[in-house]
Scaffold this motif. Structure first.
Motif, PDB file in Angstrom:
ATOM      1  N   UNK A  21       0.833  -1.204   0.000  1.00 17.03           N
ATOM      2  CA  UNK A  21       0.000   0.000   0.000  1.00 17.03           C
ATOM      3  C   UNK A  21       0.869   1.256   0.000  1.00 17.03           C
ATOM      4  N   UNK A  22       1.953   1.256   0.783  1.00 21.20           N
ATOM      5  CA  UNK A  22       2.882   2.397   0.813  1.00 21.20           C
ATOM      6  C   UNK A  22       3.442   2.648  -0.586  1.00 21.20           C
ATOM      7  N   UNK A  23       3.937   1.598  -1.231  1.00 19.04           N
ATOM      8  CA  UNK A  23       4.536   1.745  -2.561  1.00 19.04           C
ATOM      9  C   UNK A  23       3.489   2.175  -3.584  1.00 19.04           C
ATOM     10  N   UNK A  24       2.301   1.595  -3.529  1.00 20.43           N
ATOM     11  CA  UNK A  24       1.240   1.976  -4.461  1.00 20.43           C
ATOM     12  C   UNK A  24       0.846   3.433  -4.256  1.00 20.43           C
ATOM     13  N   UNK A  25       0.780   3.854  -3.002  1.00 17.05           N
ATOM     14  CA  UNK A  25       0.414   5.239  -2.698  1.00 17.05           C
ATOM     15  C   UNK A  25       1.490   6.200  -3.207  1.00 17.05           C
ATOM     16  N   UNK A  26       2.731   5.879  -2.925  1.00 13.38           N
ATOM     17  CA  UNK A  26       3.824   6.787  -3.313  1.00 13.38           C
ATOM     18  C   UNK A  26       4.057   6.808  -4.825  1.00 13.38           C
ATOM     19  N   UNK A  27       4.094   5.641  -5.444  1.00 18.06           N
ATOM     20  CA  UNK A  27       4.524   5.570  -6.843  1.00 18.06           C
ATOM     21  C   UNK A  27       3.391   5.500  -7.870  1.00 18.06           C
ATOM     22  N   UNK A 128       0.443  14.408   5.502  1.00 15.84           N
ATOM     23  CA  UNK A 128       0.400  13.986   4.105  1.00 15.84           C
ATOM     24  C   UNK A 128      -0.589  14.857   3.319  1.00 15.84           C
ATOM     25  N   UNK A 129      -1.745  15.111   3.902  1.00 17.28           N
ATOM     26  CA  UNK A 129      -2.783  15.884   3.221  1.00 17.28           C
ATOM     27  C   UNK A 129      -2.533  17.390   3.260  1.00 17.28           C
ATOM     28  N   UNK A 130      -1.556  17.833   4.009  1.00 15.18           N
ATOM     29  CA  UNK A 130      -1.212  19.261   4.029  1.00 15.18           C
ATOM     30  C   UNK A 130      -0.720  19.699   2.653  1.00 15.18           C
ATOM     31  N   UNK A 131      -0.229  18.754   1.874  1.00 16.44           N
ATOM     32  CA  UNK A 131       0.217  19.028   0.502  1.00 16.44           C
ATOM     33  C   UNK A 131      -0.906  18.605  -0.435  1.00 16.44           C
ATOM     34  N   UNK A 132      -1.366  19.531  -1.254  1.00 15.17           N
ATOM     35  CA  UNK A 132      -2.502  19.235  -2.135  1.00 15.17           C
ATOM     36  C   UNK A 132      -2.070  18.925  -3.564  1.00 15.17           C
ATOM     37  N   UNK A 133      -0.781  18.849  -3.779  1.00 15.95           N
ATOM     38  CA  UNK A 133      -0.260  18.566  -5.115  1.00 15.95           C
ATOM     39  C   UNK A 133       0.327  17.165  -5.168  1.00 15.95           C
ATOM     40  N   UNK A 134       0.651  16.719  -6.345  1.00 16.39           N
ATOM     41  CA  UNK A 134       1.195  15.380  -6.596  1.00 16.39           C
ATOM     42  C   UNK A 134       2.533  15.169  -5.892  1.00 16.39           C
ATOM     43  N   UNK A 135       3.394  16.193  -5.923  1.00 26.00           N
ATOM     44  CA  UNK A 135       4.750  16.075  -5.374  1.00 26.00           C
ATOM     45  C   UNK A 135       4.864  16.777  -4.019  1.00 26.00           C
ATOM     46  N   UNK A 136       5.853  16.355  -3.256  1.00 24.22           N
ATOM     47  CA  UNK A 136       6.160  17.021  -1.995  1.00 24.22           C
ATOM     48  C   UNK A 136       5.529  16.412  -0.764  1.00 24.22           C
ATOM     49  N   UNK A 137       4.818  15.313  -0.917  1.00 21.25           N
ATOM     50  CA  UNK A 137       4.180  14.661   0.232  1.00 21.25           C
ATOM     51  C   UNK A 137       5.151  13.711   0.926  1.00 21.25           C
ATOM     52  N   UNK A 138       4.839  13.400   2.153  1.00 20.51           N
ATOM     53  CA  UNK A 138       5.513  12.334   2.888  1.00 20.51           C
ATOM     54  C   UNK A 138       4.436  11.531   3.598  1.00 20.51           C
ATOM     55  N   UNK A 139       4.820  10.515   4.329  1.00 19.04           N
ATOM     56  CA  UNK A 139       3.888   9.655   5.073  1.00 19.04           C
ATOM     57  C   UNK A 139       2.883   8.966   4.158  1.00 19.04           C
ATOM     58  N   UNK A 140       3.373   8.048   3.357  1.00 19.57           N
ATOM     59  CA  UNK A 140       2.523   7.344   2.410  1.00 19.57           C
ATOM     60  C   UNK A 140       1.899   6.082   2.988  1.00 19.57           C
ATOM     61  N   UNK A 141       2.388   5.621   4.122  1.00 21.77           N
ATOM     62  CA  UNK A 141       1.849   4.413   4.734  1.00 21.77           C
ATOM     63  C   UNK A 141       0.636   4.715   5.589  1.00 21.77           C
ATOM     64  N   UNK A 142       0.109   3.687   6.206  1.00 20.42           N
ATOM     65  CA  UNK A 142      -1.057   3.847   7.076  1.00 20.42           C
ATOM     66  C   UNK A 142      -0.754   3.394   8.495  1.00 20.42           C
ATOM     67  N   UNK A 143      -0.264   2.183   8.649  1.00 25.55           N
ATOM     68  CA  UNK A 143      -0.078   1.605   9.977  1.00 25.55           C
ATOM     69  C   UNK A 143       1.317   1.828  10.549  1.00 25.55           C
ATOM     70  N   UNK A 144       2.316   1.913   9.675  1.00 29.06           N
ATOM     71  CA  UNK A 144       3.688   2.164  10.125  1.00 29.06           C
ATOM     72  C   UNK A 144       3.884   3.672  10.094  1.00 29.06           C
ATOM     73  N   UNK A 145       4.110   4.252  11.272  1.00 22.04           N
ATOM     74  CA  UNK A 145       4.148   5.703  11.423  1.00 22.04           C
ATOM     75  C   UNK A 145       5.531   6.117  11.912  1.00 22.04           C
ATOM     76  N   UNK A 146       6.107   7.116  11.263  1.00 28.79           N
ATOM     77  CA  UNK A 146       7.400   7.654  11.675  1.00 28.79           C
ATOM     78  C   UNK A 146       7.331   8.118  13.133  1.00 28.79           C
TER      79      UNK A 146
END
Length: 164
Positions: A21-27, A128-146
């Protein structure tokens, strides 16, 4: 012994799906399928209706799960694939409950959740949602949290400076 093997396959699949899910979300979602995901990063209004284009990803993830069930139940020596399908389904349920119900409040359940972990999930997803554009986001996972999301927002920069 066989039951433990099938349980192990199911649990390993659930765990592995976080990284899928992380990879699908990011890429994919923030890549060539951004046109499906973009509306999820915009404010959603009642007049927009209940569904978003982003909800199409439910179908994308349902395909390998359904295929695993169908193949596992119908092809000799591939019964173990049924438990891969079960694992993907369990992860899908977890994702729905945490992402759509708890984080985005698409249903009014789980309002009472309040722990360090649940707050960290909310902070990471909010960032993650603070960025409304395609690029510049972080935190692509759901359960594993930095780790930084377990602290207050004011502490995030300090942790990033120390680790640099």
């Amino acid at each position: 012994m066989t039951a433990l093997l099938y349980l192990g396959i199911t649990l390993a699949t659930v765990a592995g799906m976080e990284f899928v899910a992380w990879a699908a979300h990011k890429y994919l979602m923030h890549g060539w399928l951004w046109n499906w995901h973009e509306d999820h990063h915009r404010p959603h209004h009642e007049e927009d209706g209940f569904f978003e284009k982003n909800d199409l990803f439910f179908l994308v993830f349902a395909i390998p799960s359904a295929a695993s069930y169908i193949i596992g139940l119908n092809v000799d020596n591939l019964f173990w694939l049924t438990f891969v399908g079960i694992g993907i389904s369990i992860y899908g349920l977890i994702y729905f409950l945490i992402h759509d119900v708890y984080i985005h409040r698409r249903f009014s359940w789980f309002k009472q959740l309040d722990s360090k972990y649940s707050r960290a999930i909310l902070r990471a997803h909010g960032n993650h949602h603070a960025v409304t554009e395609k690029d510049g986001c972080e935190s692509f996972g759901l359960l594993v949290v930095d780790d930084k999301y377990f602290g207050k927002r004011s502490e995030w920069q300090k942790k990033e400076e120390v680790s640099s």
